[in-house]
Design a protein around this motif. Structure first.
Motif, PDB file in Angstrom:
ATOM      1  N   LEU A 140      11.089  30.056   9.549  1.00  0.00           N
ATOM      2  CA  LEU A 140      10.207  31.014   8.588  1.00  0.00           C
ATOM      3  C   LEU A 140      10.911  31.137   7.702  1.00  0.00           C
ATOM      4  N   ARG A 141      12.908  31.281   7.980  1.00  0.00           N
ATOM      5  CA  ARG A 141      13.943  31.308   6.650  1.00  0.00           C
ATOM      6  C   ARG A 141      13.737  30.196   5.782  1.00  0.00           C
ATOM      7  N   PHE A 142      12.950  29.207   6.011  1.00  0.00           N
ATOM      8  CA  PHE A 142      13.051  27.934   4.877  1.00  0.00           C
ATOM      9  C   PHE A 142      11.384  27.788   5.113  1.00  0.00           C
ATOM     10  N   GLY A 143      10.318  28.759   5.474  1.00  0.00           N
ATOM     11  CA  GLY A 143       8.723  28.855   4.913  1.00  0.00           C
ATOM     12  C   GLY A 143       8.933  29.438   3.618  1.00  0.00           C
ATOM     13  N   PRO A 144       7.059  29.196   3.718  1.00  0.00           N
ATOM     14  CA  PRO A 144       6.236  29.573   2.367  1.00  0.00           C
ATOM     15  C   PRO A 144       6.626  30.768   1.730  1.00  0.00           C
ATOM     16  N   TYR A 145       7.348  32.061   2.748  1.00  0.00           N
ATOM     17  CA  TYR A 145       6.711  33.088   2.600  1.00  0.00           C
ATOM     18  C   TYR A 145       7.573  34.249   1.727  1.00  0.00           C
ATOM     19  N   PRO A 146       7.383  34.620   0.814  1.00  0.00           N
ATOM     20  CA  PRO A 146       8.603  35.566  -0.207  1.00  0.00           C
ATOM     21  C   PRO A 146       9.526  36.190   0.441  1.00  0.00           C
ATOM     22  N   GLU A 147      10.949  35.764  -0.386  1.00  0.00           N
ATOM     23  CA  GLU A 147      11.928  37.138   0.301  1.00  0.00           C
ATOM     24  C   GLU A 147      11.766  38.365   0.854  1.00  0.00           C
ATOM     25  N   VAL A 148      11.305  38.812   0.393  1.00  0.00           N
ATOM     26  CA  VAL A 148      10.333  40.140   1.235  1.00  0.00           C
ATOM     27  C   VAL A 148      10.103  40.457   1.613  1.00  0.00           C
ATOM     28  N   LYS A 191      10.233  37.553   4.491  1.00  0.00           N
ATOM     29  CA  LYS A 191      10.655  37.109   4.988  1.00  0.00           C
ATOM     30  C   LYS A 191      12.161  38.025   6.075  1.00  0.00           C
ATOM     31  N   LYS A 192      12.851  39.148   5.006  1.00  0.00           N
ATOM     32  CA  LYS A 192      13.333  40.428   5.069  1.00  0.00           C
ATOM     33  C   LYS A 192      12.820  41.106   5.846  1.00  0.00           C
ATOM     34  N   ARG A 193      11.393  41.251   5.437  1.00  0.00           N
ATOM     35  CA  ARG A 193      10.524  42.238   6.492  1.00  0.00           C
ATOM     36  C   ARG A 193      10.935  42.036   7.797  1.00  0.00           C
ATOM     37  N   ILE A 194      10.198  40.284   7.889  1.00  0.00           N
ATOM     38  CA  ILE A 194      10.190  39.621   9.366  1.00  0.00           C
ATOM     39  C   ILE A 194      11.124  39.711  10.406  1.00  0.00           C
ATOM     40  N   LEU A 195      12.367  39.420   9.434  1.00  0.00           N
ATOM     41  CA  LEU A 195      13.948  39.560  10.629  1.00  0.00           C
ATOM     42  C   LEU A 195      14.232  40.668  10.442  1.00  0.00           C
ATOM     43  N   SER A 196      13.731  41.834   9.691  1.00  0.00           N
ATOM     44  CA  SER A 196      14.683  43.430   9.879  1.00  0.00           C
ATOM     45  C   SER A 196      13.889  44.126  11.363  1.00  0.00           C
ATOM     46  N   ARG A 197      15.411  45.256  11.899  1.00  0.00           N
ATOM     47  CA  ARG A 197      14.775  45.597  12.603  1.00  0.00           C
ATOM     48  C   ARG A 197      13.473  46.217  12.714  1.00  0.00           C
ATOM     49  N   ASN A 198      12.550  46.445  12.177  1.00  0.00           N
ATOM     50  CA  ASN A 198      11.004  46.854  12.212  1.00  0.00           C
ATOM     51  C   ASN A 198      10.165  45.926  11.699  1.00  0.00           C
ATOM     52  N   GLY A 199      10.495  44.460  12.325  1.00  0.00           N
ATOM     53  CA  GLY A 199       9.554  43.456  12.177  1.00  0.00           C
ATOM     54  C   GLY A 199       8.687  42.929  13.022  1.00  0.00           C
ATOM     55  N   HIS A 200       9.487  42.117  13.154  1.00  0.00           N
ATOM     56  CA  HIS A 200       8.915  41.263  14.001  1.00  0.00           C
ATOM     57  C   HIS A 200       9.914  40.558  15.414  1.00  0.00           C
ATOM     58  N   LEU A 201       9.578  40.120  16.739  1.00  0.00           N
ATOM     59  CA  LEU A 201      11.115  39.545  17.429  1.00  0.00           C
ATOM     60  C   LEU A 201      10.255  37.669  16.763  1.00  0.00           C
ATOM     61  N   SER A 202      11.486  36.860  17.675  1.00  0.00           N
ATOM     62  CA  SER A 202      11.963  35.372  17.061  1.00  0.00           C
ATOM     63  C   SER A 202      11.189  35.045  18.500  1.00  0.00           C
ATOM     64  N   ASN A 203      11.530  33.742  18.374  1.00  0.00           N
ATOM     65  CA  ASN A 203      11.484  33.251  19.911  1.00  0.00           C
ATOM     66  C   ASN A 203      12.257  33.238  20.377  1.00  0.00           C
ATOM     67  N   LEU A 236       2.074  34.999  18.063  1.00  0.00           N
ATOM     68  CA  LEU A 236       2.487  33.913  17.375  1.00  0.00           C
ATOM     69  C   LEU A 236       2.739  33.781  15.802  1.00  0.00           C
ATOM     70  N   SER A 237       2.903  33.797  14.962  1.00  0.00           N
ATOM     71  CA  SER A 237       2.855  33.875  13.743  1.00  0.00           C
ATOM     72  C   SER A 237       1.878  31.834  13.087  1.00  0.00           C
ATOM     73  N   ASP A 238       0.170  32.101  12.416  1.00  0.00           N
ATOM     74  CA  ASP A 238       0.580  30.731  12.074  1.00  0.00           C
ATOM     75  C   ASP A 238       1.191  30.169  11.172  1.00  0.00           C
ATOM     76  N   VAL A 239       1.551  30.743  10.545  1.00  0.00           N
ATOM     77  CA  VAL A 239       2.787  30.102   9.726  1.00  0.00           C
ATOM     78  C   VAL A 239       4.067  29.436  10.006  1.00  0.00           C
ATOM     79  N   ASN A 240       4.813  29.756  10.902  1.00  0.00           N
ATOM     80  CA  ASN A 240       5.927  30.183  11.363  1.00  0.00           C
ATOM     81  C   ASN A 240       6.078  30.380  12.677  1.00  0.00           C
ATOM     82  N   ASN A 241       5.094  29.643  13.917  1.00  0.00           N
ATOM     83  CA  ASN A 241       5.411  29.247  15.127  1.00  0.00           C
ATOM     84  C   ASN A 241       4.106  28.638  15.274  1.00  0.00           C
ATOM     85  N   THR A 242       4.744  27.565  16.476  1.00  0.00           N
ATOM     86  CA  THR A 242       2.977  27.384  17.198  1.00  0.00           C
ATOM     87  C   THR A 242       3.597  27.560  18.657  1.00  0.00           C
ATOM     88  N   PRO A 243       2.372  27.470  19.234  1.00  0.00           N
ATOM     89  CA  PRO A 243       2.263  27.268  20.788  1.00  0.00           C
ATOM     90  C   PRO A 243       3.459  26.434  21.121  1.00  0.00           C
TER      91      PRO A 243
END
Length: 296
Positions: free
Chosen positions: A196-204, A206-218, A242-249
């Motif tokens: 996620l951090r080094f992927g194509p999403y805009p920084e805003v 990425k911050k949303r996903i990583l926030s406490r109101n975003g999504h859980l990581s692996n 699972l994200s189709d951009v930032n994860n795979t099964p």
């Protein structure tokens, strides 16, 4: 207190029927879709059924239910975690067409009906409360996500229970407590942090996903499962949403195996499988091993 919440799995409020033999108290769970495009989980037990989330279209939901022997109008209810489109796409038209109540928090229902500009049969269930839905005992566990009033759910029937949380930036104490005694934990494992951090999403974003109101990581999902197994013993788990951009099964499963090795465990304390994003993928039954269709 969340840790003192009492889950009565045999005789939930709203259900005073006879105590059934063990085989009649089994739960079957079908993952119909789990990802940013659609989410829907079907729970079947003792001749009754309910949906958790309705992110598929009405015709797709109808076909999926009938394929599994469930008449849409016979559902006890449709539980909604929150109002984002991938969880509610078919909710209002399905409820209106088949007369099945939508069950969610007041915030979720009011926001959903405003989005749709129409109402549907509905029943409010406050975060932190428990109620009977047909023969099921349903507890709404508060979670943290950028939605009006989101929750995860614990659904119990007889001696079996499952917990479900697919959009939350943290594992809340309430959801963690709700997992105690569950047969199946369906937990979000949205992204690999590095990807996620080094992927194509805009920084805003990425911050949303990583926030406490975003999504859980692996990592966060594995933390929950390892902690749960250490306290409560073996359990079955579905890594979900699972994200189709930032994860795979494969990445999610490999990360779980890595964490098991790092913990110094010789065998996995959790039977972990991965739910697919856009099609039916997993089946769980309380008296048989979870079944997973081919992933790769």
């Amino acid at each position: 207190m969340a840790g003192e919440h009492r889950f009565d799995r045999r005789n939930a409020r709203g259900y005073n029927g006879p105590i059934m033999p063990a085989e009649a108290r089994e739960i079957a769970v079908y993952c119909l879709a789990s990802g940013s495009s659609a989410n829907a989980l079907l729970v079947v037990a003792g001749g009754d059924a309910l949906l958790i989330d309705a992110g598929l279209g009405v015709r797709t939901l109808k076909a999926a239910l009938e394929k599994r022997g469930i008449a849409p109008a016979s559902l006890s209810g449709v539980l909604l975690t929150h109002e984002h489109i991938d969880h509610v796409r078919g909710a209002v038209p399905f409820a209106r067409k088949y007369g099945v109540p939508l069950i969610a928090t007041e915030g979720t229902l009011s926001t959903l009906f405003a989005q749709e500009s129409r109402n549907a049969p509905a029943r409010a269930l406050a975060a932190g409360d428990e109620a009977g839905v047909g023969p099921f005992a349903v507890y709404a566990a508060p979670v943290t996500h950028d939605a009006a009033d989101p929750v995860g759910f614990r659904v119990a029937f007889g001696d079996a229970a499952l917990t479900y949380a697919t959009d939350t930036g943290t594992v809340t104490p309430e959801f963690r407590a709700a997992c105690a005694g569950a047969s199946l934990i369906a937990i979000e494992s949205n992204h690999d942090i590095h990807k996620l951090r080094f992927g194509p999403y805009p920084e805003v974003v990425k911050k949303r996903i990583l926030s406490r109101n975003g999504h859980l990581s692996n990592n966060a999902a594995c933390d929950l499962l390892l902690s749960h197994a250490d306290q409560h013993g073996p359990v079955c788990a579905w890594l979900s949403h699972l994200s189709d951009v930032n994860n795979t099964p494969r990445m999610a499963l490999n990360y779980w195996k890595k964490r098991v090795r790092q913990a110094g465990l010789k065998t996995s304390p959790v039977a972990v499988e991965v739910a697919l994003r856009d099609k039916p993928s997993l089946v769980y039954r309380t008296r048989s091993r979870a079944v997973q269709l081919a992933l790769f």
